[in-house]
Design a protein around this motif. Structure first.
Motif, PDB file in Angstrom:
ATOM      1  N   GLU A   1       0.863  -1.188   0.000  1.00 13.32           N
ATOM      2  CA  GLU A   1       0.000   0.000   0.000  1.00 13.32           C
ATOM      3  C   GLU A   1       0.899   1.238   0.000  1.00 13.32           C
ATOM      4  N   PRO A   2       0.994   1.977  -1.131  1.00 13.15           N
ATOM      5  CA  PRO A   2       1.870   3.140  -1.175  1.00 13.15           C
ATOM      6  C   PRO A   2       1.292   4.318  -0.407  1.00 13.15           C
ATOM      7  N   VAL A   3       2.153   5.026   0.307  1.00 11.79           N
ATOM      8  CA  VAL A   3       1.776   6.253   1.020  1.00 11.79           C
ATOM      9  C   VAL A   3       2.719   7.343   0.532  1.00 11.79           C
ATOM     10  N   ILE A   4       2.162   8.452   0.041  1.00 13.91           N
ATOM     11  CA  ILE A   4       2.971   9.520  -0.540  1.00 13.91           C
ATOM     12  C   ILE A   4       3.257  10.579   0.523  1.00 13.91           C
ATOM     13  N   PHE A   5       4.535  10.982   0.651  1.00 14.36           N
ATOM     14  CA  PHE A   5       4.966  11.979   1.625  1.00 14.36           C
ATOM     15  C   PHE A   5       5.489  13.222   0.901  1.00 14.36           C
ATOM     16  N   LEU A   6       5.499  14.319   1.623  1.00 12.88           N
ATOM     17  CA  LEU A   6       5.918  15.584   1.034  1.00 12.88           C
ATOM     18  C   LEU A   6       7.373  15.905   1.317  1.00 12.88           C
ATOM     19  N   SER A   7       8.005  15.205   2.267  1.00 14.08           N
ATOM     20  CA  SER A   7       9.388  15.516   2.600  1.00 14.08           C
ATOM     21  C   SER A   7      10.109  14.267   3.092  1.00 14.08           C
ATOM     22  N   LYS A   8      11.431  14.280   2.951  1.00 10.65           N
ATOM     23  CA  LYS A   8      12.231  13.165   3.443  1.00 10.65           C
ATOM     24  C   LYS A   8      12.145  13.023   4.968  1.00 10.65           C
ATOM     25  N   PRO A   9      12.233  14.115   5.754  1.00  8.90           N
ATOM     26  CA  PRO A   9      12.147  13.938   7.212  1.00  8.90           C
ATOM     27  C   PRO A   9      10.856  13.240   7.641  1.00  8.90           C
ATOM     28  N   GLN A  10       9.730  13.594   7.025  1.00  9.27           N
ATOM     29  CA  GLN A  10       8.467  12.918   7.359  1.00  9.27           C
ATOM     30  C   GLN A  10       8.533  11.440   6.992  1.00  9.27           C
ATOM     31  N   LEU A  11       9.148  11.156   5.866  1.00  6.84           N
ATOM     32  CA  LEU A  11       9.279   9.769   5.416  1.00  6.84           C
ATOM     33  C   LEU A  11      10.150   8.975   6.380  1.00  6.84           C
ATOM     34  N   TYR A  12      11.295   9.553   6.755  1.00  7.80           N
ATOM     35  CA  TYR A  12      12.178   8.882   7.716  1.00  7.80           C
ATOM     36  C   TYR A  12      11.444   8.591   9.028  1.00  7.80           C
ATOM     37  N   GLU A  13      10.745   9.583   9.534  1.00 12.77           N
ATOM     38  CA  GLU A  13      10.066   9.430  10.822  1.00 12.77           C
ATOM     39  C   GLU A  13       9.012   8.331  10.771  1.00 12.77           C
ATOM     40  N   ALA A  14       8.309   8.228   9.656  1.00 17.58           N
ATOM     41  CA  ALA A  14       7.267   7.204   9.534  1.00 17.58           C
ATOM     42  C   ALA A  14       7.858   5.798   9.537  1.00 17.58           C
ATOM     43  N   VAL A  15       9.059   5.643   8.994  1.00 21.58           N
ATOM     44  CA  VAL A  15       9.723   4.336   9.060  1.00 21.58           C
ATOM     45  C   VAL A  15      10.203   4.065  10.481  1.00 21.58           C
ATOM     46  N   VAL A  16      10.753   5.087  11.130  1.00 16.84           N
ATOM     47  CA  VAL A  16      11.248   4.927  12.504  1.00 16.84           C
ATOM     48  C   VAL A  16      10.123   4.560  13.462  1.00 16.84           C
ATOM     49  N   ASN A  17       8.961   5.210  13.323  1.00 14.95           N
ATOM     50  CA  ASN A  17       7.876   4.941  14.280  1.00 14.95           C
ATOM     51  C   ASN A  17       7.049   3.704  13.920  1.00 14.95           C
ATOM     52  N   GLY A  18       7.412   3.057  12.816  1.00  7.06           N
ATOM     53  CA  GLY A  18       6.784   1.793  12.490  1.00  7.06           C
ATOM     54  C   GLY A  18       5.518   1.877  11.669  1.00  7.06           C
ATOM     55  N   SER A  19       5.102   3.084  11.268  1.00  8.79           N
ATOM     56  CA  SER A  19       3.880   3.184  10.469  1.00  8.79           C
ATOM     57  C   SER A  19       4.110   2.741   9.024  1.00  8.79           C
ATOM     58  N   LEU A  20       5.377   2.669   8.605  1.00  8.40           N
ATOM     59  CA  LEU A  20       5.727   2.145   7.292  1.00  8.40           C
ATOM     60  C   LEU A  20       6.624   0.926   7.455  1.00  8.40           C
ATOM     61  N   ARG A  21       6.426  -0.058   6.609  1.00  9.81           N
ATOM     62  CA  ARG A  21       7.314  -1.221   6.604  1.00  9.81           C
ATOM     63  C   ARG A  21       8.676  -0.843   6.003  1.00  9.81           C
ATOM     64  N   ALA A  22       8.659  -0.037   4.952  1.00 12.70           N
ATOM     65  CA  ALA A  22       9.878   0.392   4.275  1.00 12.70           C
ATOM     66  C   ALA A  22       9.524   1.591   3.408  1.00 12.70           C
ATOM     67  N   ALA A  23      10.517   2.148   2.731  1.00 10.89           N
ATOM     68  CA  ALA A  23      10.274   3.340   1.924  1.00 10.89           C
ATOM     69  C   ALA A  23      11.299   3.406   0.807  1.00 10.89           C
ATOM     70  N   LEU A  24      11.137   4.416  -0.048  1.00 11.72           N
ATOM     71  CA  LEU A  24      12.062   4.618  -1.158  1.00 11.72           C
ATOM     72  C   LEU A  24      12.290   6.101  -1.358  1.00 11.72           C
ATOM     73  N   ILE A  25      13.544   6.457  -1.608  1.00  9.37           N
ATOM     74  CA  ILE A  25      13.872   7.784  -2.127  1.00  9.37           C
ATOM     75  C   ILE A  25      14.843   7.604  -3.276  1.00  9.37           C
ATOM     76  N   SER A  26      14.965   8.604  -4.145  1.00  7.76           N
ATOM     77  CA  SER A  26      16.003   8.588  -5.158  1.00  7.76           C
ATOM     78  C   SER A  26      17.280   9.101  -4.515  1.00  7.76           C
ATOM     79  N   GLY A  27      18.305   8.293  -4.540  1.00 12.01           N
ATOM     80  CA  GLY A  27      19.550   8.683  -3.913  1.00 12.01           C
ATOM     81  C   GLY A  27      19.932   7.745  -2.794  1.00 12.01           C
ATOM     82  N   VAL A  28      20.738   8.236  -1.871  1.00 16.34           N
ATOM     83  CA  VAL A  28      21.301   7.411  -0.806  1.00 16.34           C
ATOM     84  C   VAL A  28      20.625   7.749   0.513  1.00 16.34           C
TER      85      VAL A  28
END
Length: 553
Positions: A250-277
């Motif tokens: 189930e894809p969830v679209i975020f507006l910023s990398k910090p929000q994306l990182y936090e969602a993975v840390v708090n467990g609301s996302l199983r994993a994520a993707l960004i372009s880059g490292v």
């Protein structure tokens, strides 16, 4: 396939079918059905929008496609003989009827798409040959090869790239390094309590089992249930890798990398993707197994032939000398995947055209002493892509400017140190038109191979050099904490930290043992977000690829 206009309609039809197998996730499905086969998608045609890679109309088909439709038979060169068909195990066992394995099953998926466009009565006829088959492909009596034939191979001592026509790339093999695995040893320096040491090892092993370090592990966990949400910074990013993911995601679209990182840390996302490292301090980072290649692009036709051969000769030599690695190492955290569409182990097989007999665009370069290259930007607003390339700096810095220095050193060594690199700064379609009419000799090598021009694949409107490199997007997932020594000096304290006790110890940690069931926990150090580069089998893709891609569509 054979070169020339006779092939055009069949090539377009094959490309259309390949794009639909990419878009439909057929590569992933067939690879997972044939373990331990592994697949890397290499996109030289845009797969997000199959409708923009249309099948030619049957009623107006020409050349080889008309022959296929008239005879209801697609003749494909297969490696082997009728009396000695190969058994490559999970790659393909052709000794059984029907054949099984990755390649036969991929061709079944391909033919399903081809027949959907042209009729269920189209037959796939394998022509089994070990020698002489290439000549039959080149004269059109066999329509095309099986897709497992090697792109960067030679024919009659020269690159197949110069003698054949190629479909969209189906997939790539990624060679694997390997080394001895070191055994994990659990010791307890303070106590001889074997029970605690065993419990700590069990706890650590459980955390390791829950860790996600590969796309295969990610898909396995998505399939097994639980959290199936993954984070992306755009819908396009999700679509670019959708075919390599479980259909349950189930894809969830975020507006910023910090929000994306936090969602993975708090467990609301199983994993994520960004372009880059991504940040490797908190996360495990692993390949999407999808590569987007980059190459010089030129106008089609005879005027480009000698220039393309010169470009290919330089690229092969930069690959052979490890100059991609040198440019990437000098510009961390940039990382590059080498994608070989030309044989690089023997540069002598890829000669430069002689200056005295140069034609077309190469002759123009040598006569004018200027190599004109399309660059994305304007003279009053050069781009700054950080480690990818800062064109505002003097001299320019970053991976792509460094790579072009290596490139020009080799070009000048062959054709004269007085050859000047002239960047023609343009945005939008005006620069592309200048490349296609030859007033600009070629693009910078960072332009996207699989993008569109006038809503059709650039593969159908441009000529391409050997691929220079590829960008590879990375998934990331939360990294489990594995070092519990800060929790206390004894096994009991470290075990409690591993198991996630919730009480807090204030002040100095005691040095005496506590009961295993004591309700104790520890304030562990907070994690940081320092970025680190990710090393894998190849140098994996990176940095600000998304920004570059946004500019270069």
């Amino acid at each position: 396939m054979m070169p020339g206009s006779t092939t055009n309609d069949l090539m377009h039809a094959v490309d259309a079918a390949v794009v639909r197998t990419h878009n439909g996730g057929d590569l992933l499905r067939v690879a997972e059905a044939n373990p331990p086969f592994e697949v890397t998608e290499v996109h030289t045609c845009r797969s997000l929008e199959p409708a923009k890679v249309p099948f030619p109309i049957a009623s107006t088909a020409t050349g080889l496609l008309k022959d296929v439709l008239d005879k209801k038979r697609l003749r494909v060169l297969a490696y082997g003989t009728p009396a000695d068909k190969p058994d490559w195990k999970q790659d393909g066992n052709y000794e059984v009827d029907p054949p099984v394995g990755f390649w036969p099953e991929y061709m079944a998926a391909f033919m399903k798409e081809f027949r959907a466009a042209y009729g269920n009565d189209i037959q796939l006829e394998r022509v089994w040959m070990k020698a002489g088959g290439t000549d039959m492909v080149l004269n059109g009596s066999i329509h095309m090869t099986e897709p497992y034939y090697i792109y960067e191979n030679l024919h009659n001592g020269t690159l197949k790239k110069w003698s054949h026509k190629f479909s969209c790339v189906v997939m790539g093999y990624e060679q694997q390094f390997f080394s001895k695995r070191r055994a994990k040893v659990i010791t307890d320096a303070v106590t001889s309590d074997a029970q605690c040491a065993a419990a700590l090892k069990t706890c650590e092993d459980k955390k390791l089992m829950n860790r996600i370090t590969t796309r295969e592990e990610l898909n396995s966990k998505l399939e097994s249930g639980g959290n199936v949400k993954m984070g992306f910074l755009s819908q396009a990013n999700f679509l670019s890798v959708q075919s390599m993911l479980s259909t349950k995601v189930e894809p969830v679209i975020f507006l910023s990398k910090p929000q994306l990182y936090e969602a993975v840390v708090n467990g609301s996302l199983r994993a994520a993707l960004i372009s880059g490292v991504p940040d490797r301090t908190n996360f495990t980072v692993f390949s999407t197994d999808v590569i987007s290649p980059r190459a010089f692009q030129t106008m089609p036709g005879d005027r480009s032939v000698d220039l393309l051969k010169a470009l290919d000769a330089v690229i092969v030599r930069t690959h052979n000398a490890g100059e991609l690695l040198a440019a990437a190492t000098a510009n961390p955290p940039f990382q590059a995947v080498e994608v070989h569409t030309c044989r690089a182990d023997n540069p002598g097989a890829v000669p430069f055209p002689a200056a005295s007999t140069a034609t077309g665009l190469l002759k123009d370069v040598l006569d004018s002493k200027k190599l004109r290259v399309l660059a994305s930007g304007t003279p009053d607003n050069y781009p700054n892509w950080g480690q990818d390339g800062n064109y505002k700096a003097t001299p320019m810095t970053g991976f792509w400017p460094d790579y072009m220095e290596f490139f020009m050193t080799r070009f000048r060594a062959e054709y004269g140190i007085d050859i000047v690199l002239e960047r023609v700064w343009q945005t939008g379609t005006a620069g592309t038109e200048m490349v296609l009419n030859g007033t600009v000799h070629m693009t910078e090598p960072y332009y996207i191979y699989e993008t569109l021009y006038k809503d059709l694949p650039k593969k159908w409107s441009h000529e391409f050099s050997c691929v220079v490199m590829g960008y590879q997007q990375n998934f990331f997932a939360l990294k489990p904490a594995m070092d519990f020594t800060a929790a206390g000096p004894t096994c009991d304290y470290q075990l409690a930290a591993c198991q996630g006790n919730t009480a807090q110890i204030n002040g100095t940690k005691p040095t005496t043992k506590q009961p295993l069931n004591s309700n104790v926990v520890f304030g562990l150090p907070s994690t940081t977000s320092a970025a680190r580069s990710h090393q894998a089998t190849f140098l994996l893709a990176g940095a600000v690829a998304l920004a570059v891609e946004a500019l270069l569509h």
